[in-house]
Design a protein around this motif. Structure first.
Motif, PDB file in Angstrom:
ATOM      1  N   SER A 279       3.982  24.946  -6.542  1.00 32.69           N
ATOM      2  CA  SER A 279       4.985  25.776  -7.211  1.00 32.69           C
ATOM      3  C   SER A 279       4.355  26.563  -8.344  1.00 32.69           C
ATOM      4  O   SER A 279       3.350  26.154  -8.932  1.00 32.69           O
ATOM      5  N   LYS A 308       9.931  28.745  -0.649  1.00 31.17           N
ATOM      6  CA  LYS A 308      11.183  29.054  -1.324  1.00 31.17           C
ATOM      7  C   LYS A 308      10.919  29.934  -2.533  1.00 31.17           C
ATOM      8  O   LYS A 308      10.102  29.595  -3.386  1.00 31.17           O
ATOM      9  N   SER A 310      12.795  31.190  -5.698  1.00 28.09           N
ATOM     10  CA  SER A 310      14.003  30.820  -6.431  1.00 28.09           C
ATOM     11  C   SER A 310      14.435  31.861  -7.443  1.00 28.09           C
ATOM     12  O   SER A 310      15.452  31.684  -8.113  1.00 28.09           O
ATOM     13  N   ARG A 311      13.684  32.973  -7.538  1.00 24.11           N
ATOM     14  CA  ARG A 311      14.097  34.037  -8.465  1.00 24.11           C
ATOM     15  C   ARG A 311      13.408  35.344  -8.076  1.00 24.11           C
ATOM     16  O   ARG A 311      12.209  35.379  -7.840  1.00 24.11           O
ATOM     17  N   ARG A 326      17.528  34.581  -4.223  1.00 18.89           N
ATOM     18  CA  ARG A 326      16.749  33.494  -3.642  1.00 18.89           C
ATOM     19  C   ARG A 326      16.476  33.765  -2.164  1.00 18.89           C
ATOM     20  O   ARG A 326      17.305  34.348  -1.467  1.00 18.89           O
TER      21      ARG A 326
END
Length: 402
Positions: A279, A308, A310-311, A326
């Motif tokens: 991440s 993923k 997320s922003r 997202r």
């Protein structure tokens, strides 16, 4: 400083044959039923000891050869390190101890650490152990192997040299899932050299590192064929703490699918080794076949091969651009999901589609096809102007909303 006792304390009865032979022929060693070598610190507390159920002592060479030696290093009077081997040679009164045959060094504590190797040199006065044949450092979830290792006891430092490899796994994770499904292999990180403080957990590798992940579901390679990684990771170094369960990869960080169908270029990235997650909360760029991607924050699930964002998710391919708060996509399947404030713009008819959720999939041509099954969408089109007629002026095309 450790107080050095100038004589071996050999607690046993010497064998009659060995003693009498040694008296007549000084070149032959004494044989003892046991060896007990101890040294104390300046305060009189035990510093270290070495025991063996059987030993042979050569007076002229000042050597003691021991079978199944067992050693203990003390800290503040309490056992801190246990040492075991199949054979050992004590030089002098303990200046150096050569250990051979499945050497095992165990660092005691709540989470013990074990260092193994084929041979080791223990230098008690220097508080140093050198393992120069197949050293491996192992705790409950981590394994570091190298060509050589030096353990500086007082400094709580293990220096691993010669292409060290770091492996990590989540114990117990496979038990929660389907027992018939094999657990994914760990991400293996290769470095040029590694420094590790096993008691504190600090880990550093300040040169280029390379990580490889292998898919266990693929057919096993032939006997002489090396398995090919499914994912390759590179960074300019790493630093972290194994006891706290993380390693920070030094930028620039690159994650590449070995099949060439996807990549990520990122800044400093954290590897949560207990959860097998990569991440970063810094902007990144990437590509998945013909679909370009960028965002402000990402997470890669190494077990599920999910990425993923997320922003600030942005996806771009020829003729289409998508933005969303997202996004989530799966590398093996090529499927995408965009959620929250989704906007899809197409060059054709200047179409703008807004939705809470859009799904997509990479097609055979490498481009993504988006859809919204069961979701309400809002689309606007701009139709091209009709042909000139009546000599009138061109009128601006009117937007059409659905």
């Amino acid at each position: 400083m450790v107080r050095i006792n100038r004589a071996l304390r050999l607690s046993a009865v010497c064998l009659l044959v060995g003693c009498s032979t040694a008296t007549r022929q000084g070149s032959q060693p004494f044989s003892f039923r046991a060896l007990d070598l101890r040294q104390q610190d300046p305060k009189g507390a035990p510093a270290w000891e070495l025991k063996s159920p059987e030993a042979r002592y050569d007076i002229q060479r000042k050597l003691a050869q021991a079978l199944r030696p067992r050693g203990t290093v003390f800290r503040r009077g309490e056992p801190s390190i246990l040492i075991a081997a199949e054979r050992g040679t004590v030089i002098g009164d303990g200046q150096a101890i050569q250990l051979e045959g499945t050497v095992r060094i165990t660092l005691l504590g709540e989470e013990p650490v074990e260092i193994t190797g084929d041979t080791a040199r223990w230098l008690p006065r220097q508080e140093l152990m050198v393992i120069d044949q197949r050293p491996v450092a192992l705790d409950r979830r981590s394994r570091i192997s190298a060509e050589t290792a030096q353990y500086f006891i007082k400094r709580d430092l293990v220096e691993l040299r010669g292409a060290p490899v770091l492996e990590h796994w989540q114990d117990g994770r496979s038990k929660a899932g389907n027992a018939k499904t094999p657990a994914p292999l760990p991400l293996k990180v290769k470095a040029q050299w590694v420094d590790w403080k096993p008691e504190r957990g600090d880990l550093t590798a300040p040169a280029v590192v390379r990580g490889e992940q292998f898919e266990q579901s693929k057919p096993a390679p032939a006997k002489d064929e090396k398995p090919a990684p499914s994912l390759v990771l590179t960074a300019q170094g790493l630093r972290g703490n194994l006891r706290q369960g993380y390693v920070d990869l030094v930028a620039p960080v690159q994650v590449r699918r070995a099949d060439g169908k996807g990549w990520l270029d990122a800044k400093q990235t954290r590897w949560a080794i207990n959860d097998q997650l990569l991440s970063s909360d810094q902007p990144f760029t990437g590509q998945f076949n013909a679909l370009k991607a960028k965002g402000d924050r990402f997470t890669v699930d190494l077990e599920k091969s999910d990425v993923k964002v997320s922003r600030g998710c942005e996806l771009d391919q020829p003729g289409e651009r998508l933005t969303a708060m997202r996004c989530l996509w799966n590398w093996p399947s090529g499927r995408f999901v965009a959620t929250d404030q989704v906007v899809l713009k197409r060059d054709t008819y200047k179409q703008v589609t807004r939705a809470k959720r859009l799904e997509g999939k990479i097609g055979d041509d490498g481009t993504a096809v988006f859809s919204s099954p069961g979701e309400r969408v809002n689309s606007r089109f701009t139709l091209p102007p009709k042909g000139q007629g009546g000599g009138g002026k061109k009128r601006a095309p009117a937007p059409i909303a659905f």
